[in-house]
Structures are given as structure tokens and as C-alpha cells.
Design an enzyme around this catalytic site. Structure first.
Site, short mmCIF file in Angstrom:
data_model
loop_
_atom_site.label_atom_id
_atom_site.label_comp_id
_atom_site.label_asym_id
_atom_site.label_seq_id
_atom_site.Cartn_x
_atom_site.Cartn_y
_atom_site.Cartn_z
N GLU A 16 60.91 -11.70 24.01
CA GLU A 16 60.36 -10.36 24.28
C GLU A 16 60.46 -9.94 25.74
OE1 GLU A 16 56.28 -9.47 24.20
OE2 GLU A 16 55.90 -10.83 25.84
N HIS A 73 56.10 -6.59 23.82
CA HIS A 73 57.20 -5.85 24.45
C HIS A 73 58.38 -5.65 23.51
CE1 HIS A 73 55.14 -5.91 28.23
NE2 HIS A 73 55.10 -7.23 28.27
N HIS A 109 53.00 -15.69 24.75
CA HIS A 109 52.50 -14.51 25.48
C HIS A 109 51.83 -14.80 26.81
CE1 HIS A 109 51.01 -10.53 26.45
NE2 HIS A 109 49.77 -11.00 26.51
FE LIG Z 1 55.85 -12.47 27.48
FE LIG Z 2 53.79 -10.71 25.51
#
Ligand SMILES: [Fe+2]
Ligand SMILES: [Fe+2]
Length: 255
Positions: free
Chosen positions: A39, A68, A174
């Protein structure tokens, strides 16, 4: 069956570094299947045809995304035509799929990408959505892997425990910071809160550190610019028993 998951690959530096290191780790750990989070692979977040192609060329079987996912318009084509999935709990009419099933070494492997709601996106419930999907596919799959792209350790731990015994592995992405809490849950699901990032080490989560420091000190928005320099690749290897299809061991990767 040994499955390698690679944490958020950040920018050109991360993509190029991952290309070399994925091959090395695959050789050393006898890897059969590779999942990479892409991402942040494009400059300024998101994914492009070029970064996706490079990640696939380096050995990835599936690319997962996150908050994203839709930062670059190329993604629509990737979601429709390549083994690229976006979080499954995006609203119903969002383009693409949140689950993909692939066959490797006689095993049917499902990869599900989901995203958290705590300090992240206002999307459908990841708990209900992922469980619904697992119930749909469980009879046709041997192995079910969940990439839970979320901010809060609590939400990640809660989802993994909710899916314990239903999913083979639940791992987090993330936060870009690898956690040292890998374990097998009581029901047999392998879990690690976050597998970390692949990108420039001397940075704040892959971004030039002076920009992020200024943002925190002034509260004035400023465009992110990717850091450059020495990279590291973070991820995890999940060892799956061929007879039981259960996760028996998790090895953190820091290359
Ligand atoms: Fe990321
Ligand atoms: Fe992320």
C-alpha cells in the site's frame, strides 16, 4: 508449507530492497508462498502498475493493501486483473476483492485483507465481514491467512482471538513497527500484532524525519517525502503443518 509475509513496502527504496531480500529469505527458509503489503510502494503512498510488477517479479504471490489502497488510479486495473486485494470490509461497491484463493503445492490458500476502524477508516465491521467470508470459503480452502491492516494493538489482538481456530494465521500490518509477540493462540491460529515495514531505517516510518518532527511540533500540514538511505525488510515466516494445515511456528524476519 512455509508462508512468508512482508510488511508494508515503502517507496522505490523499499521495493528495490525487497526484490533482493525476498529471494534470499525464500531460499533460506524454504518458502512456498509469499504475501506482500504494497500500500505504500508508490511514491506518495498507494501502488502503481510498476511497483506491483516489481513486487510480483521478486516472488510475491499476492499483494495486500490498506488505507492507502486507492491513492493511485492504477490500482483499479491491478485489483481487476492481478493478484492484488484491498481490505474486504470496504463498502460493498468498492472496486476489487478482499479475498483471493490460490493453489500452491496442492494446497488451496486463501488470503484475506481487512482493515481496522480504530483511528483509521469508517468501514464495515472487520470482525463480522472476515468471519462471514471464512464461513463461505472454509470448505474449499486448506489454509486461510488474514492480513489485518490496523492501527490499534487492541483491535488486532481482538480480531485474531475472534478468528482463533477459524483462520490459520492472522498478522498485522500498517504501523510499520514489528512487534515481538508472535504466538500460537489456544485454538491454533498463529498471530503477530505487526510484522513491520520494508523501507529506509533512518526515518519516521519510512518518511523523512524532519518533516514528521515539524508536523508534530507545529500542527501545520506538510507533504510527506520519502527518506532515502539504508533499508531493512521486516516480515514473518509462518510454518504450516502439511497434515493438519495448522500454524506450528512463527519466525520474525529482519533483513
Ligand atoms: Fe503503510
Ligand atoms: Fe496503512
Amino acid at each position: 508449507m512455509n508462508i512468508l509475509a512482508i510488511g508494508d513496502i515503502v517507496g522505490n527504496f523499499g521495493v528495490d530492497y525487497a526484490s533482493a531480500k525476498i529471494k534470499k529469505v525464500c531460499g533460506e527458509h524454504n518458502i512456498d508462498f509469499v504475501i506482500a503489503n504494497g500500500e505504500n510502494s508508490a511514491v506518495g503512498n498507494g501502488i502503481t502498475r510498476e511497483t506491483a510488477q516489481k513486487i510480483f517479479n521478486s516472488g510475491a504471490d499476492v499483494i495486500t493493501l490498506g488505507n492507502h489502497a486507492f491513492s493511485k488510479k492504477d490500482v483499479v486495473n491491478l485489483l481487476l486483473n492481478m493478484s492484488v486485494i484491498r481490505p474486504i470490509n470496504y463498502p460493498e461497491r468498492t472496486v476489487g476483492e478482499g479475498c483471493i484463493i490460490k493453489e500452491k503445492k496442492g494446497k488451496k490458500i486463501a488470503v484475506i485483507n481487512a482493515i481496522g476502524r480504530l483511528n483509521l477508516l469508517n468501514v464495515d465491521c472487520p470482525f463480522k465481514t472476515v468471519m462471514r467470508k471464512i464461513r463461505q470459503i472454509k470448505d474449499e480452502c486448506d489454509i486461510i491467512i488474514v492480513d489485518f491492516h490496523a492501527e490499534a494493538t487492541s483491535e488486532k489482538s481482538a480480531l485474531a482471538n475472534y478468528l482463533d481456530s477459524y483462520a490459520t494465521v492472522v498478522y498485522g500490518t500498517h504501523t510499520h513497527v514489528q512487534t515481538a509477540d508472535e504466538r500460537i493462540l489456544p485454538g491454533g491460529t498463529g498471530f503477530i500484532t505487526d510484522i513491520g515495514m520494508t523501507g529506509v531505517t533512518d526515518s519516521v516510518l519510512g518518511v523523512k524525519k524532519d518533516i514528521i518532527i515539524r508536523r508534530f511540533m507545529t500542527q501545520m500540514p506538510e507533504r510527506f517525502s520519502l527518506a532515502d538511505g539504508k533499508c531493512e525488510m521486516r516480515g514473518a515466516v509462518f510454518k504450516i503443518d502439511d497434515k493438519t494445515n495448522k500454524c506450528t511456528e512463527i519466525v520474525r524476519i529482519r533483513e
